[in-house]
Structures are given as C-alpha cells and as structure tokens.
Write an enzyme that holds these catalytic residues in place. Structure first.
Site, PDB file in Angstrom:
ATOM      1  NE  ARG A 211      -4.026  -2.111   1.830  1.00 19.62           N
ATOM      2  CZ  ARG A 211      -3.860  -3.254   2.481  1.00 19.62           C
ATOM      3  NH1 ARG A 211      -2.871  -3.388   3.333  1.00 19.62           N
ATOM      4  NH2 ARG A 211      -4.671  -4.261   2.287  1.00 19.62           N
ATOM      5  CE  LYS A 233      -1.542  13.255 -15.314  1.00 17.71           C
ATOM      6  NZ  LYS A 233      -1.952  13.590 -16.686  1.00 17.71           N
ATOM      7  CD  GLU A 275       5.972  16.015 -23.812  1.00 17.31           C
ATOM      8  OE1 GLU A 275       5.228  16.975 -23.581  1.00 17.31           O
ATOM      9  OE2 GLU A 275       5.540  14.868 -24.091  1.00 17.31           O
ATOM     10  CE  LYS A 317       4.327  16.982 -15.307  1.00 16.31           C
ATOM     11  NZ  LYS A 317       4.476  15.702 -15.955  1.00 16.31           N
ATOM     12  CD  GLU A 327      -4.731  16.010 -16.747  1.00 17.79           C
ATOM     13  OE1 GLU A 327      -3.592  15.608 -16.459  1.00 17.79           O
ATOM     14  OE2 GLU A 327      -5.290  15.774 -17.813  1.00 17.79           O
ATOM     15  NE  ARG A 331      -0.228  16.634 -13.920  1.00 18.44           N
ATOM     16  CZ  ARG A 331       0.359  15.826 -13.057  1.00 18.44           C
ATOM     17  NH1 ARG A 331      -0.034  15.787 -11.796  1.00 18.44           N
ATOM     18  NH2 ARG A 331       1.347  15.039 -13.430  1.00 18.44           N
ATOM     19  CG  ASN A 335      -2.356  16.447 -21.671  1.00 21.06           C
ATOM     20  OD1 ASN A 335      -1.305  15.827 -21.608  1.00 21.06           O
ATOM     21  ND2 ASN A 335      -3.312  16.336 -20.764  1.00 21.06           N
ATOM     22  CG  HIS A 338       0.112  15.432 -25.243  1.00 15.26           C
ATOM     23  ND1 HIS A 338       0.846  16.581 -25.411  1.00 15.26           N
ATOM     24  CD2 HIS A 338       0.908  14.589 -24.541  1.00 15.26           C
ATOM     25  CE1 HIS A 338       2.038  16.436 -24.828  1.00 15.26           C
ATOM     26  NE2 HIS A 338       2.101  15.232 -24.293  1.00 15.26           N
ATOM     27  CG  HIS A 342      -3.599   9.297 -27.594  1.00 16.15           C
ATOM     28  ND1 HIS A 342      -4.773   9.113 -26.920  1.00 16.15           N
ATOM     29  CD2 HIS A 342      -2.956   8.125 -27.515  1.00 16.15           C
ATOM     30  CE1 HIS A 342      -4.838   7.875 -26.464  1.00 16.15           C
ATOM     31  NE2 HIS A 342      -3.739   7.258 -26.797  1.00 16.15           N
ATOM     32  CG  HIS A 355       4.810  10.834 -25.955  1.00 13.77           C
ATOM     33  ND1 HIS A 355       3.443  10.740 -26.082  1.00 13.77           N
ATOM     34  CD2 HIS A 355       5.049  11.889 -25.127  1.00 13.77           C
ATOM     35  CE1 HIS A 355       2.871  11.683 -25.336  1.00 13.77           C
ATOM     36  NE2 HIS A 355       3.823  12.400 -24.762  1.00 13.77           N
TER      37      HIS A 355
HETATM   38  N1  LIG Z   1       4.036  10.139 -15.960  1.00 13.16           N
HETATM   39  C1  LIG Z   1       3.960  11.137 -16.800  1.00 13.16           C
HETATM   40  O1  LIG Z   1       3.574  12.249 -16.458  1.00 13.16           O
HETATM   41  C2  LIG Z   1       4.401  10.921 -18.217  1.00 13.16           C
HETATM   42  C3  LIG Z   1       4.626  12.024 -19.047  1.00 13.16           C
HETATM   43  C4  LIG Z   1       5.117  11.792 -20.335  1.00 13.16           C
HETATM   44  C5  LIG Z   1       5.361  10.491 -20.764  1.00 13.16           C
HETATM   45  N2  LIG Z   1       5.111   9.447 -19.915  1.00 13.16           N
HETATM   46  C6  LIG Z   1       5.387   8.060 -20.315  1.00 13.16           C
HETATM   47  O2  LIG Z   1       6.777   7.953 -20.568  1.00 13.16           O
HETATM   48  C7  LIG Z   1       6.997   6.939 -21.534  1.00 13.16           C
HETATM   49  C8  LIG Z   1       7.963   7.462 -22.560  1.00 13.16           C
HETATM   50  O3  LIG Z   1       9.158   7.797 -21.900  1.00 13.16           O
HETATM   51  P1  LIG Z   1      10.538   7.881 -22.674  1.00 13.16           P
HETATM   52  O4  LIG Z   1      10.368   8.748 -23.865  1.00 13.16           O
HETATM   53  O5  LIG Z   1      11.563   8.229 -21.674  1.00 13.16           O
HETATM   54  O6  LIG Z   1      10.716   6.401 -23.257  1.00 13.16           O
HETATM   55  P2  LIG Z   1      11.461   5.090 -22.691  1.00 13.16           P
HETATM   56  O7  LIG Z   1      11.373   4.986 -21.238  1.00 13.16           O
HETATM   57  O8  LIG Z   1      10.955   3.950 -23.499  1.00 13.16           O
HETATM   58  O9  LIG Z   1      12.984   5.347 -23.081  1.00 13.16           O
HETATM   59  C9  LIG Z   1      13.333   5.478 -24.431  1.00 13.16           C
HETATM   60  C10 LIG Z   1      14.466   4.515 -24.835  1.00 13.16           C
HETATM   61  O10 LIG Z   1      15.709   5.066 -24.390  1.00 13.16           O
HETATM   62  C11 LIG Z   1      16.408   4.097 -23.609  1.00 13.16           C
HETATM   63  N3  LIG Z   1      17.185   4.878 -22.652  1.00 13.16           N
HETATM   64  C12 LIG Z   1      16.727   5.512 -21.550  1.00 13.16           C
HETATM   65  N4  LIG Z   1      17.699   6.236 -21.003  1.00 13.16           N
HETATM   66  C13 LIG Z   1      18.809   6.033 -21.744  1.00 13.16           C
HETATM   67  C14 LIG Z   1      20.134   6.523 -21.670  1.00 13.16           C
HETATM   68  N5  LIG Z   1      20.494   7.418 -20.751  1.00 13.16           N
HETATM   69  N6  LIG Z   1      21.016   6.089 -22.585  1.00 13.16           N
HETATM   70  C15 LIG Z   1      20.642   5.220 -23.567  1.00 13.16           C
HETATM   71  N7  LIG Z   1      19.399   4.749 -23.699  1.00 13.16           N
HETATM   72  C16 LIG Z   1      18.490   5.160 -22.799  1.00 13.16           C
HETATM   73  C17 LIG Z   1      15.328   3.245 -23.021  1.00 13.16           C
HETATM   74  O11 LIG Z   1      15.831   1.997 -22.618  1.00 13.16           O
HETATM   75  C18 LIG Z   1      14.375   3.142 -24.212  1.00 13.16           C
HETATM   76  O12 LIG Z   1      14.835   2.194 -25.125  1.00 13.16           O
HETATM   77  C19 LIG Z   1       5.639   6.567 -22.089  1.00 13.16           C
HETATM   78  O13 LIG Z   1       5.256   5.319 -21.536  1.00 13.16           O
HETATM   79  C20 LIG Z   1       4.718   7.668 -21.591  1.00 13.16           C
HETATM   80  O14 LIG Z   1       3.402   7.219 -21.366  1.00 13.16           O
HETATM   81  C21 LIG Z   1       4.640   9.633 -18.665  1.00 13.16           C
HETATM   82 ZN   LIG Z   2       3.776  14.136 -23.497  1.00 14.84          ZN
END
Ligand SMILES: NC(=O)c1ccc[n+]([C@@H]2O[C@H](COP(=O)([O-])OP(=O)(O)OC[C@H]3O[C@@H](n4cnc5c(N)ncnc54)[C@H](O)[C@@H]3O)[C@@H](O)[C@H]2O)c1
Ligand SMILES: [Zn+2]
Length: 454
Positions: A211, A233, A275, A317, A327, A331, A335, A338, A342, A355
């Site tokens: 929890r 999030k 972003e 942010k 949100e 917040r 987006n 987005h 999306h 993304h």
């Molecule tokens: N929680 C939130 O507010 C929020 C906001 C935006 C996006 N997201 C989520 O984030 C995800 C996308 O995140 P992302 O763009 O970081 O993608 P990701 O986590 O898939 O990373 C992208 C790629 O880079 C690699 N990588 C990461 N760091 C590295 C480094 N330092 N050196 C070499 N390779 C590296 C990873 O292994 C992966 O292959 C999505 O699932 C999305 O839904 C969440």
């Molecule tokens: Zn985004």
C-alpha cells in the site's frame, strides 16, 4: 485549485502579489484564468527568474483560492546560460505539494554525489528498477551512490525488458516478485532508473506494494527529465489503451544527472525536446524565445544548455502540478498537441513514432487550428514550424493518417466531457493557451483536412 471552478464561476484573474509588500525585482508571475465559457481556462505565466511570489485571485473566489507558487530553483540562469548549472552543485527545483513536497536535483555528475540519494532513503533496503539497456550503463553507478559509506543499506535490483510494450501487468509482477522474494518491508525504497516507461511502472509498483513505499526517480531520457518524472502520474498500459491503470503517487525526490543523456540516441533526445517546446508555447514566452536562440546548442547536447532547458521545464511543470495535482483543469494544458498526437501514436501503431514526435505533429495541428479560429497571429504559426524543424521533429502527421482515423481516436480522448472534445489551443500572444470545448467544429474539420490526404 481548479476543482473549485464551477461552470457558473465569473471571470477572474490571478496576478502576482509581492509576498512582503515589495515587488520582487527578479521574478514576475502573472496567471490569468478566465472562465467565460464553461470549459475555458486561459493561463499566462511569465517567470523572469527566481523568487517566490504569492498569487491572488480577484472575484468572489479570492480568499478561497489564494495560493502560492513555489516552484523555484536555487540557482539563477539567464539567457547567457551561466556556468553555475554545470558545476557539481545541483540546481534544485521544488515541487510544492504541502507535506508531499519534494526536490528535483538537476546537474552534471550528480550520481557521484551519494548524499543526494542517501538523504532520501529512510529504511534499510532499496530496490532499483531498471531495464536491459540502462542496467549495463548506470546500474553499478547507482548502487555505489546508494551504498558508499552507508553499510546499513542493502540494494537489490530488477532488470526489466526494454520497451513500451512491456509497460504492462506481467512486467509489473516481476517487480513485485523481486520485492517479495527480497523480503522488502514498508520502510523500503523503490528507485526508478530509466526513461518514462521505467519511471511510470516503478512509481506504480511503489504506490501499490504494501500500500505504498518510498520512491525515488532517476530519469535518464530528456522526456523523463523534463516531464514524466515530475508530477506523480504513474501507471501501466492496458491492451485497450495507454496509461489506463495507474495512480497519482509523488516521489521523495527526482535526481536528474544530465551526464546520463550522453548515451541517449539522437531520436530520443529530439523527442524530449517536443515537451520542452510545449512549455514555452503554453506558458513561458521567454523560455520559447531562449529556445529559438539556443536549439542548436540543445541538439549538440551542450551540457549547460541542456541543464537550463531541463531546469526551466521542471519549474514550469512543478508550478502547474502544485496548482492542480490531480488534473482538474489547469494541468490539462500540459497536453498541448497530445490529442492529435495520441491519434497519430494509435494510428501508426505504438512504437513507430516516438511520443515526442507525435506530440510535435500534434502541436502543429493545434497551432493551425488556433490560427484558423483567429486566436493567434500567423507569425506564431511560422515560429512553431521553424523551431520544430530545428529540433528535427516532424511538422505534419504521417501520410497514412486519415481524417476518420483522427476522429475515431479523438472521440475517446480522456478530455471528452459530455460528448464534447475539449482541446488545448493557443490564444493571444506567445505563451498563452486555453483549454476549451468552445471552438468552431468546422475549423477543426478544416485542420484535419489540411493535414490528411483522405
Ligand atoms: N508520468 C507522466 O507524467 C508521463 C509524461 C510523459 C510520458 N510518460 C510516459 O513515458 C513513456 C515514454 O518515456 P521515454 O520517452 O523516456 O521512453 P522510454 O522509457 O521507453 O525510453 C526510451 C528509450 O531510451 C532508452 N534509454 C533511456 N535512457 C537512456 C540513456 N540514458 N542512454 C541510452 N538509452 C536510454 C530506453 O531503454 C528506451 O529504449 C511513455 O510510456 C509515456 O506514457 C509519462
Ligand atoms: Zn507528453
């Protein structure tokens, strides 16, 4: 804050008030919220540099909605990009959420400063959650940072497969398996080491294991450092949709070591810049202007430019999250692009377009619609196109997208309320946006037709 906005609320505005009776020289914050139509929120925030200002609200909600913007950093960076940011002293941006407030440490070489992490580990056990790509690069370093001169702490790790397709329940179970096998208790700490996928998944595991246990974010992509690691999030995907299962769960701290970006592929780097550009467009004109002058440095991975862009993004942010954690309205402005983006991600299949790439094309479409509605000047349309091109990001959706594909995905967007699709659109000078369902549907059709062949 926005939860107390009711459709019948009058127009009101937020403006910065001096906290001690004098106007801060270094910082000006002004936020205007107009609720002329049920769903419209217009926000403007100008952040010149550091300091904390009180913001007050005129109108009948004045006392109730008085709040304080505290997303401030301890080092100042102006357009000249000070050397201070690349020193070993971290810049600290605070996310102000009462007793759940936390710092974001930003700087080069921070993984070599064990104290930054250790001060946020309370129990004796730590579980580092990472993936097969990042583990060989940074896991040892993180384990050393957690254990150096700290014999009381034992560190376990779980290395997950890499990819958005593994952001699911089966992979989440591997985290719980490891935590239970290692007999972790309520005082243990989960550490997310990786991009947004690892951060979201580890955060959700931390929110639900026993929890709720302590949680630390060590984001290693631009996307995670400027966006996903901040704000709480967390979650996983369901086969019927992205991020449908999750919770709001804030970390103890976020540690951004900008050196980790040295190993990030170019395409991932640029995706994160979408972003960064977004923050400038929706609420920080000065930051957008800085990006126009410095995008070439960001693309060349200039450490001080990167550190500045990350700091300023986190400040933006953090301010928004502090004002609207769950949100209720404000917040949602994060987006921009987005909803269109999306549709692109879904339309071309997850993983085909990153993304940030989809968001870039989506922002161009949102800007096009804002212009068709007569809400922004044509010069802003050109500036958005130009900065995205500088960042080597797409400025149109893929040719395979049709008007029908956009419409079918947009119809089930989370921002649909009472059958009405609300969008984040730009309105007024650079740095202003609205979140509204009050726009001409014909203009939206024109935008879709302009970007799709069929
Ligand atoms: N929680 C939130 O507010 C929020 C906001 C935006 C996006 N997201 C989520 O984030 C995800 C996308 O995140 P992302 O763009 O970081 O993608 P990701 O986590 O898939 O990373 C992208 C790629 O880079 C690699 N990588 C990461 N760091 C590295 C480094 N330092 N050196 C070499 N390779 C590296 C990873 O292994 C992966 O292959 C999505 O699932 C999305 O839904 C969440
Ligand atoms: Zn985004």
């Amino acid at each position: 804050m926005a939860s107390s906005m009711h459709p019948s609320s009058p127009c009101f505005s937020l403006q910065s008030l001096p906290s001690n009776g004098s106007v801060s020289k270094s910082r000006t914050t002004s936020i205007f919220l107009r609720l002329g139509s049920p769903t419209a929120i217009s926000l403007r925030s100008l952040i010149a540099s550091r300091g904390s200002d009180r913001i007050g609200i005129g109108g009948e909600n004045a006392g109730r909605m008085r709040s304080k913007v505290l997303a401030v950093s301890t080092q100042v960076m102006d357009e000249s990009v000070s050397k201070a940011t690349i020193s070993k002293v971290p810049t600290i941006v605070k996310v102000d959420l009462g007793d759940r407030s936390y710092p974001i440490y930003i700087g080069s070489g921070l993984l070599n400063q064990p104290d930054l992490l250790q001060r946020h580990v309370h129990g004796k056990s730590v579980l580092v959650v990472t993936n097969t790509t990042i583990a060989p690069l940074y896991l040892d370093k993180v384990v050393v940072a957690l254990t150096r001169d700290n014999p009381k702490v034992s560190v376990e790790s779980v290395i997950l497969p890499d990819g958005e397709q593994y952001k699911d329940m089966d992979t989440l179970m591997k985290v719980f398996d490891k935590a239970i096998e290692s007999r972790l208790d309520r005082r243990s700490t989960f550490v997310a080491l990786g991009g947004g996928v690892i951060g979201d998944m580890c955060g959700f595991a931390a929110a639900t294991f026993l929890r709720g246990v302590n949680f630390i974010q060590i984001p290693t992509t631009v996307m995670a450092q400027v966006d996903s690691s901040v704000g709480g999030k967390t979650g996983i995907n369901h086969r019927l949709g992205k991020n449908l299962i999750g919770s709001f769960y804030q970390p103890q701290c976020v540690l951004v070591d900008t050196d980790t970006l040295n190993t990030l592929p170019d395409r991932e780097l640029a995706s994160g810049f979408a972003e960064v550009i977004k923050y400038g467009l929706i609420r920080d004109a000065e930051f957008f202007e800085w990006q126009e002058k410095n995008m070439h440095l960001l693309m060349a991975r200039d450490p001080s430019a990167l550190a500045y862009a990350i700091k300023r993004s986190c400040e933006n942010k953090a301010e928004v999250v502090s004002l609207d954690e769950k949100e209720s309205g404000l917040r949602a402005t994060l987006n921009l692009g987005h909803t269109f983006g999306h549709a692109v991600e879904t339309g071309v299949g997850y993983g085909q377009w990153l993304h940030g790439e989809a968001v870039a094309a989506g922002m161009v479409m949102a800007v096009d619609l804002s212009h068709r509605l007569g809400w922004i000047d044509e010069s802003l349309v050109r500036r958005v196109d130009s900065i995205l091109k500088q960042a080597k990001l797409p400025t149109a959706p893929p040719e395979s997208m049709t008007v029908e594909m956009f419409k079918s995905v947009m119809a089930v967007d989370k921002k649909v309320a009472d059958g009405l699709l609300r969008l984040i659109l730009l309105r007024g000078p650079l740095g202003n946006c609205v979140f509204t369902g009050d726009y001409d549907r014909l203009a939206l059709d024109e935008t879709l037709q302009a970007f799709c062949k069929s």
